[in-house]
Write an enzyme that holds these catalytic residues in place. Structure first.
Site, PDB file in Angstrom:
ATOM      1  N   HIS A 138     -29.732 -13.602  21.415  1.00 22.83           N
ATOM      2  CA  HIS A 138     -30.758 -13.797  20.384  1.00 22.83           C
ATOM      3  C   HIS A 138     -30.750 -15.243  19.864  1.00 22.83           C
ATOM      4  O   HIS A 138     -30.529 -15.515  18.685  1.00 22.83           O
ATOM      5  CB  HIS A 138     -30.562 -12.828  19.215  1.00 22.83           C
ATOM      6  CG  HIS A 138     -31.830 -12.550  18.461  1.00 22.83           C
ATOM      7  ND1 HIS A 138     -32.113 -11.339  17.887  1.00 22.83           N
ATOM      8  CD2 HIS A 138     -32.910 -13.339  18.192  1.00 22.83           C
ATOM      9  CE1 HIS A 138     -33.288 -11.388  17.288  1.00 22.83           C
ATOM     10  NE2 HIS A 138     -33.792 -12.598  17.459  1.00 22.83           N
ATOM     11  N   GLU A 151     -28.258  -4.822  18.793  1.00 21.09           N
ATOM     12  CA  GLU A 151     -27.638  -6.143  18.890  1.00 21.09           C
ATOM     13  C   GLU A 151     -26.349  -6.176  18.082  1.00 21.09           C
ATOM     14  O   GLU A 151     -26.353  -5.822  16.905  1.00 21.09           O
ATOM     15  CB  GLU A 151     -28.619  -7.217  18.411  1.00 21.09           C
ATOM     16  CG  GLU A 151     -29.842  -7.315  19.319  1.00 21.09           C
ATOM     17  CD  GLU A 151     -30.785  -8.450  18.934  1.00 21.09           C
ATOM     18  OE1 GLU A 151     -30.578  -9.080  17.875  1.00 21.09           O
ATOM     19  OE2 GLU A 151     -31.726  -8.703  19.701  1.00 21.09           O
TER      20      GLU A 151
END
Length: 529
Positions: free
Chosen positions: A279, A261
């Site tokens: 997220h 990420e």
């Protein structure tokens, strides 16, 4: 007297500062400015962070006065918990702050997949009127499969049932009674995959669950089915998912979490049948405020010397020094215990015997439950939510104390009954001046094995040559056996072996050993420090 210094290293809600109150010297620092952070930590007693501030061994090492690290959220990837524990620094988070937000985001992904909402919006925003291209499906009478029926799974169940869906679930730690209360049908893992129109995953990320959805599992799904992951990146094998989405094995996916990420360069981002969010599971005003207020309260408790229910590494609070060493041991015994369970638990007895019962040992029951659930639920488990997790699963829990301990100065035992009627148990103690943590009993067999990061427990029929067989299999696979003890009740009867090994054991090797020695029980158990 000077007020304790509390650092706020990232932007938190005004309610967080208000919850801290006037008793502290509150200072602000940019947690992403490393030199400024290290300088500010020198005399801080507490620090409140979110996800951008990294508190590693170096940062914890310079914070000589630090007593508590408070993460205003759930994930703790940016905190070196082991270093904090070694330094005696409590780590707290807000384990329940985002569960509603995560559940609602999951529902949002399911609706977006069913009705193609994001691509339809993008097309119309570009002036394209494509009604027929974005024909979707109703949720009514569809089957929703939930993998991991914890608190978030239960919230999703209630919300999806309002759409008139049929909810099925896989969770080996949920009893049939609990599932019935939720109106959920429990199925095997493969059955959930095969029968569901929408699948959503809510499992913790462990060595066992990483990549739990890969080519073989995706192949079991309907070609019209969709899969959603807002839990942890890596639960779905991203390469396998890409193959399934491009080949038509499944219809689409909704992803909020990724192995890396941000997922820069991921081929999943280019697929038209994938909906992605960055997220956002905890990214609501309500969740952020709940998280900030929750950890602010924990900081107040920690700095006043009281029990901190949301501590993830140490219990904190007014706990006698004689009891305190048993907390970590009991958590580890809980992990061993849950690793031995082959079906859902219905009852658990936490037994504490010896001179330790002169003091309040109630925290040891909390520690046992925390250990039991640590690697089996998606939520971060703490001293405050562990009893609730047991209650939600219909597990009866008792604390039993006895001042008499025949063989050991103090003996800690977790004993339980499973839904299939089987009983399991594990006992441990602390020995010597260094207080070495040892397992001294497993399922009624006497052993004395130091607790290690990787354990293998086997039960098989005692006969010559067995040790040579599994020793050769482990050796050929490059798995070093650091320690071994065998216990039996009679020659030729059942024997129990407990091995400590230096590295995780692949599932295919466990299966090979199981077949080679005709083991009745064979489990690998990984202990989280």
């Amino acid at each position: 007297m000077a007020k304790p210094i509390v650092l706020i290293a990232e932007e938190l809600s005004p309610a967080t500062v208000e919850a801290l109150g006037p008793d502290f010297d509150i200072r602000m620092v940019d947690g992403t400015d490393r030199p400024a952070l290290l300088d500010a930590l020198a005399d801080a007693e507490a620090i409140l962070i979110r996800s951008a501030t990294h508190l590693d061994a170096e940062a914890i090492g310079v914070a000589k006065s630090l007593r508590v690290i408070a993460r205003a959220g759930v994930g703790l990837d940016n905190v070196d918990i082991k270093s904090a524990t070694t330094a005696g620094v409590m780590v707290v988070n807000a384990p329940t702050s985002n569960i509603i937000s995560a559940a609602e985001l999951t529902v949002g992904h399911i609706l977006s997949l069913a009705r193609h909402i994001p691509p339809a919006h993008a097309a119309l925003a570009q002036g394209q009127w494509k009604r027929s291209k974005y024909t979707g499906v109703e949720l009514y009478e569809k089957t929703i499969g939930i993998i991991g029926l914890g608190r978030i799974g239960a919230l999703i169940t209630a919300r999806m049932q309002a759409f008139g869906t049929n909810v099925v679930a896989y969770d080996p730690y949920v009893t049939a009674q609990r599932a019935q209360q939720l109106g959920v049908t429990l199925l095997s893992f493969d059955e959930v995959l095969a029968q569901s129109d929408f699948i959503t995953i809510h499992m913790p990320k462990t060595p066992e669950t990483t990549g739990m959805i890969s080519d073989a599992q995706l192949a079991l799904m309907k070609p019209t089915a969709f899969i959603v992951n807002v839990a942890r990146g890596g639960l779905i094998d991203e390469d396998a998912l890409h193959r399934a989405l491009t080949s038509g094995t499944i219809a689409g996916a909704g992803l909020d979490v990724f192995v890396q990420e941000p997922p820069t360069g991921s081929p999943l981002l280019d697929l038209p049948n994938v909906i992605v969010t960055p997220h956002l599971g905890a990214s609501t005003d309500e969740a952020q405020e709940k998280a900030g207020v929750s950890v602010a309260k924990s900081v107040r408790l920690a700095l006043s010397g009281e029990l901190v229910p949301d501590a993830v590494n140490v219990a904190g609070g007014v706990i006698h020094t004689t009891v305190r060493p048993g907390i970590q041991l009991m958590e580890k015994l809980g992990q061993v215990f849950s690793g031995l369970a082959e079906s859902p638990l219905t009852s658990v007895d936490v037994e504490v015997r010896g001179e330790i019962v002169e003091f309040d040992v109630s925290v040891l029951k909390l520690a046992a439950l925390k250990g039991i659930f640590t690697n089996v639920v998606a939520e971060t488990v703490s001293y405050v939510n562990a009893p609730l997790l047991a209650e939600q699963r219909g597990i009866d829990v008792r604390l039993i104390t006895d001042s008499v301990s025949d063989e050991y100065r103090n003996l800690l035992t977790i004993r339980g009954t499973l839904s299939n009627g089987a009983q399991i148990s594990v006992s441990g103690t602390l020995t010597g001046t260094k207080q070495i943590e040892k397992i001294v009993e497993v399922n009624g067999y006497d052993v004395e094995v130091p607790i290690a990061e990787h354990l293998v427990v086997m039960i098989y029929t005692d006969r010559p040559g067995i040790v040579a067989i599994y020793g050769r299999e482990f050796g050929d696979a490059g798995i070093n056996i650091a320690g071994l003890q065998i216990s039996r009740r009679e020659a030729g009867g059942q024997a129990l072996s407990v091995l400590t090994v230096d590295s995780p054991v692949p599932e295919d090797l466990l299966a090979k050993v199981r077949e080679a020695i005709d083991a009745q029980i064979l489990h690998e158990i990984d202990i989280t420090a």
